[in-house]
Design a protein around this motif. Structure first.
Motif, PDB file in Angstrom:
ATOM      1  N   GLU A  35       0.825  -1.214   0.000  1.00 55.27           N
ATOM      2  CA  GLU A  35       0.000   0.000   0.000  1.00 55.27           C
ATOM      3  C   GLU A  35       0.855   1.258   0.000  1.00 55.27           C
ATOM      4  N   MET A  36       1.980   1.232   0.709  1.00 55.73           N
ATOM      5  CA  MET A  36       2.838   2.406   0.836  1.00 55.73           C
ATOM      6  C   MET A  36       3.702   2.638  -0.403  1.00 55.73           C
ATOM      7  N   GLU A  37       4.076   1.551  -1.111  1.00 55.17           N
ATOM      8  CA  GLU A  37       5.103   1.668  -2.143  1.00 55.17           C
ATOM      9  C   GLU A  37       4.600   1.633  -3.579  1.00 55.17           C
ATOM     10  N   LEU A  38       3.475   0.998  -3.828  1.00 55.07           N
ATOM     11  CA  LEU A  38       3.100   0.724  -5.212  1.00 55.07           C
ATOM     12  C   LEU A  38       2.883   1.988  -6.048  1.00 55.07           C
ATOM     13  N   GLU A  39       2.440   3.069  -5.436  1.00 54.48           N
ATOM     14  CA  GLU A  39       2.156   4.271  -6.207  1.00 54.48           C
ATOM     15  C   GLU A  39       3.391   5.122  -6.476  1.00 54.48           C
ATOM     16  N   GLN A  55      -2.390  -3.288  -9.173  1.00 52.47           N
ATOM     17  CA  GLN A  55      -3.324  -4.185  -8.502  1.00 52.47           C
ATOM     18  C   GLN A  55      -3.016  -5.652  -8.829  1.00 52.47           C
ATOM     19  N   ALA A  56      -2.664  -5.879 -10.087  1.00 51.64           N
ATOM     20  CA  ALA A  56      -2.337  -7.253 -10.493  1.00 51.64           C
ATOM     21  C   ALA A  56      -1.066  -7.745  -9.809  1.00 51.64           C
ATOM     22  N   PHE A  57      -0.086  -6.866  -9.670  1.00 46.65           N
ATOM     23  CA  PHE A  57       1.145  -7.260  -8.990  1.00 46.65           C
ATOM     24  C   PHE A  57       0.872  -7.578  -7.525  1.00 46.65           C
ATOM     25  N   ALA A  58       0.059  -6.732  -6.864  1.00 47.15           N
ATOM     26  CA  ALA A  58      -0.266  -6.975  -5.460  1.00 47.15           C
ATOM     27  C   ALA A  58      -0.956  -8.322  -5.287  1.00 47.15           C
ATOM     28  N   ALA A  59      -1.871  -8.615  -6.197  1.00 47.51           N
ATOM     29  CA  ALA A  59      -2.575  -9.892  -6.109  1.00 47.51           C
ATOM     30  C   ALA A  59      -1.619 -11.063  -6.330  1.00 47.51           C
ATOM     31  N   ALA A  60      -0.689 -10.910  -7.260  1.00 44.44           N
ATOM     32  CA  ALA A  60       0.247 -11.992  -7.575  1.00 44.44           C
ATOM     33  C   ALA A  60       1.167 -12.303  -6.401  1.00 44.44           C
TER      34      ALA A  60
END
Length: 809
Positions: A350-354, A386-391
């Motif tokens: 949540e902190m890093e993806l953006e 979102q896809a990376f987080a899910a993976a």
């Protein structure tokens, strides 16, 4: 022939070139023998107590008292008692006396004897000379002597044989005070040597009477500017409350003493700026460690590498006797050891993806390079985050992350045990520049659980993004400054990080023997050499500080050192000097995420372009490592605007910078219809204007009719920008401007960007871009008027001007 100028470090040897038959050494008092630890004398008035006068009231009172003395007594000089009589009209003398006493106490708190001047006085006494103080002051002889005794010691005051105070003789040095010196001492002018810091008061009038005189040059013009800017920034950063606090500058004397002896600009940067800041930080850390010691148990001072390298060097130069350790825990290693469950992994995403590259996040989550590539290869073109987080949160990948993180945490704890050898119940004090304490957040639970220790963090600057549960403090933190001011410090922390860091790669893991494994050092050798010189200067400051003072002023405290350090740091961050930027111009910044990525610390060309194209508003959305450095050379107003906007969180929008406009005629064509319109072009910077023209979903071609207004015009740029991001504070990825491909009709380009318009019909035609994804766009045209169009001679002769009342012939 004697020199008429002397530098502070030369004072002790001033008598070597003096006449052999010298009888008396006369000295100015303030800024020669007695210095203040504030920027200007009037700043002492900010410390006259809650019930005392404001600085401005005190200044007005002195002006009034001098005017009264001039009118009634024909003299410009006054006593301090007369000043308080003007300040407190209608009160008895006892009230005036209390005010005088309060001011004398404030002066005593902030004054100190300058060690080189005292050394000169002792040399004069050894030579058999008398010593006199000749001072333009509203203090009496007894008051001045008492102040000198308080600031420099009774032994120093005892060296003085004569006092000549302008307040008692009714004339200043430039008005004839030196005549009284000659008359009372009966000594020939040629047998007197006078030294003072003011050429108009100390040099010229003394020389006019045949007295040997030397001007003490406290600071070069560059140092004067540095101190002025620090005081100005300090007035802003330390603002608060009903009273104007003094602008403390505890480093004035060490700088005056050491800077003239420096030849390397990099070492000068370290001594003048990093030295005072890190000295204040180091003394505060030592005081915090002493507080810990009162609770019993052993405290280990752990300076976090790499940025803690220079703070540790300065701390050790203090000679406190407290042992220190250089501990290599990076943001990467602390985070790698922190994944205890699915919640901690999810929080990290949540902190890093953006804001962080996906490949860097995969490495932080401890996937191998092959595993990361396999995950990223399967990601869709849209919704990749979102896809990376899910993976990565799929069960098989969660298991990998948690198992590897647990092993990493064991290696980290073993490393600390080998390097520090703490016993259960000991305290670990992590020391770093700051600014969020992420390493402490991630590593503290690991160290508590594995080693049974208490952990605290002490930082130069601290502004936590979350309300933490850990023991953290900053020399500069929310106890003293608003959150917006702390954000201002943190926005440009990269410059401090690069100057304080160790010349080594960042730690990425630990081996079984408890040793750090480092990545390669991607910083160039020349940058390391320059940084080493800067660090040498910072450490040298500690020694120079000891040489400058006979005794420290009583107001030299943790609080005043903090205020002084904050002003110095803010000045470096927002108003760097040209000489400092010359030192830093080739610096690159490594982002310390377990990669070898670097970015240029600052780029002045980008700022010049941004200001022309967007004006000061460009600064709000600009994400640069050291933005203020880029703005230097664009005028003080740009730098101060950026500083105050950051410091106070000012809600400024683009329209707030637009106080005038040009009505720019345009042609709008969509393939079937042609319309003529006018759009507003607003000023940006340095005489440039920007017109923002809606073109829909790239449907319209725009003709900019420059010939209607100008004979000559300079066109900086023509670009298409998505409407959604045009006025946004933050530009989104993939929304970079698209350069237009204009054609010229009746316009001739005679030099880069410079256009000559042949006639009124001249225009620049801009076709719309071809985009795969349709979205509303703006055409931004940035230009600078060079020569406005003038009426042609033919047109002028066709409409002759007839004088009122004149008849036809």
């Amino acid at each position: 022939m004697m020199n008429t100028k002397i530098l502070p470090h030369q004072l002790a040897m001033a008598l070597e070139d003096a006449p052999q038959d010298l009888k008396i050494l006369t000295l100015d008092c303030f800024d020669t023998l007695i210095w203040r630890n504030v920027h200007a004398p009037a700043h002492v008035f900010g410390d006259l107590g809650e019930n005392g006068p404001t600085p401005q009231q005190r200044i007005w009172a002195e002006t009034h008292a001098r005017s009264r003395a001039a009118l009634k007594e024909g003299r410009n000089e006054v006593l301090i008692e007369q000043i308080y009589g003007a300040l407190l009209p209608g009160h008895e003398g006892e009230v005036h006396a209390r005010g005088v006493a309060a001011e004398l106490e404030a002066e005593a708190r902030h004054c100190y004897g300058f060690a080189p001047t005292v050394a000169l006085m002792r040399a004069a006494k050894a030579r058999g000379l008398e010593i006199a103080i000749v001072s333009d002051t509203y203090l009496s002889r007894d008051q001045l002597r008492a102040l000198i005794a308080s600031a420099a010691g009774e032994d120093v005051a005892g060296l003085i044989d004569h006092f000549f105070c302008s307040s008692e003789y009714g004339v200043s040095k430039s008005e004839g005070l030196f005549k009284h010196v000659l008359k009372k001492t009966g000594v020939s002018p040629s047998r007197i040597l006078h030294i003072g810091d003011n050429p108009k008061a100390d040099l010229t009038p003394a020389q006019a009477l045949g007295i040997n005189a030397i001007h003490l040059v406290q600071f070069s013009e560059t140092e004067q500017q540095r101190l002025r800017l620090e005081a100005s920034v300090g007035s802003i950063i330390n603002a608060g409350g009903a009273r104007q606090a003094p602008c403390f500058q505890l480093h004035r004397a060490p700088l005056a003493l050491a800077v003239p002896t420096l030849e390397d600009p990099a070492e000068a940067l370290g001594l003048t700026t990093l030295g005072p800041v890190l000295h204040a930080f180091a003394t505060w850390v030592a005081e915090e460690a002493e507080e810990f010691a009162k609770d019993g148990g052993k405290t280990h001072l752990l300076f976090l590498m790499r940025d803690g390298y220079l703070p540790q060097c300065v701390f050790e130069a203090l000679g406190t006797g407290l042992p220190t350790h250089a501990l290599e825990i990076s943001r990467f290693t602390a985070t790698a050891a922190s994944f205890q469950d699915e919640a901690t992994i999810s929080e990290h995403l949540e902190m890093e993806l953006e804001c962080t590259d996906i490949a860097a996040i995969a490495k932080q989550l401890l996937f191998t390079e092959q595993e990361a590539k396999a995950i990223i290869r399967k990601l869709p073109s849209r919704g990749r985050s979102q896809a990376f987080a899910a993976a990565v949160q799929a069960p098989v990948n969660l298991r990998k992350i948690l198992e590897r993180s647990k092993a990493f945490a064991e290696r980290l704890a073993h490393y600390v045990k080998v390097q520090v050898a703490p016993a259960p119940g000991d305290k670990l004090m992590l020391v770093d520049l700051g600014y969020n304490g992420t390493v402490q957040d991630k590593a503290e639970p690991v160290l508590r659980q594995a080693l049974g220790v208490d952990v605290s963090g002490r930082y130069l600057v601290l502004r936590e993004q979350k309300m933490g549960r850990f023991d953290k403090k900053g020399l500069i933190d929310g106890r003293h400054y608003a959150s917006t001011a702390l954000e201002a410090f943190c926005a440009n922390v990269a410059v401090m990080e690069q100057l304080c860091t160790a010349a080594q790669g960042s730690v990425v893991d630990y081996d079984a023997q408890g040793r750090a494994i480092r990545a390669g050092n991607s910083i160039k050798a020349r940058q390391s050499d320059v940084r080493e010189a800067v660090q040498q200067g910072a450490v040298r400051y500690v020694a120079e500080r000891e040489k400058a003072f006979v005794r420290l002023p009583s107001s030299d405290s943790a609080e005043t050192r903090r205020q002084s350090a904050a002003a110095i740091l803010a000045r470096l961050m927002f108003l760097p000097l040209p000489s400092e930027l010359a030192v830093l111009e080739s610096f690159e910044h490594d982002v310390n995420l377990g990669t070898d990525s670097t970015v240029k610390l600052f780029d002045t060309d980008i700022a010049a372009q941004g200001l022309k194209r967007r004006g000061l508003f460009y600064m709000k959305g600009a994400e640069r490592m050291y933005l203020p450095a880029e703005l230097r050379g664009q005028g003080l107003s740009a730098s101060l605007t950026l500083f105050t906007q950051h410091c106070f969180g000012l809600d400024l929008k683009y329209v707030d910078f637009c106080d005038r406009a040009i009505d720019l005629p345009i042609i709008v064509a969509d393939g079937t219809d042609i319309l003529t319109e006018k759009v507003k072009a607003y000023p940006t910077h340095d005489g440039y204007f920007m017109a923002a023209i809606p073109v829909g979903e790239c449907r319209f071609a725009i003709g900019v009719q420059f010939g209607r207004l100008y004979d000559w015009v300079q066109v900086e740029s023509a670009q298409f920008v998505p409407v959604s991001t045009f006025l946004s504070d933050k530009a989104a990825r993939g929304d970079e401007p698209i350069d237009a491909l204009p054609s010229l009709e009746g316009m001739e380009q005679v030099a880069p960007h410079l256009m000559r318009c042949e006639d009124q019909a001249a225009f620049m035609m801009v076709p719309p871009p071809v985009l795969a994804n349709k979205q509303a766009m703006m055409l931004t045209v940035v230009f600078r008027p060079i020569a406005e169009r003038q009426p042609s001679p033919v047109a002028a002769s066709a409409s002759p001007q007839v004088a009122p009342g004149a008849g036809a012939r």
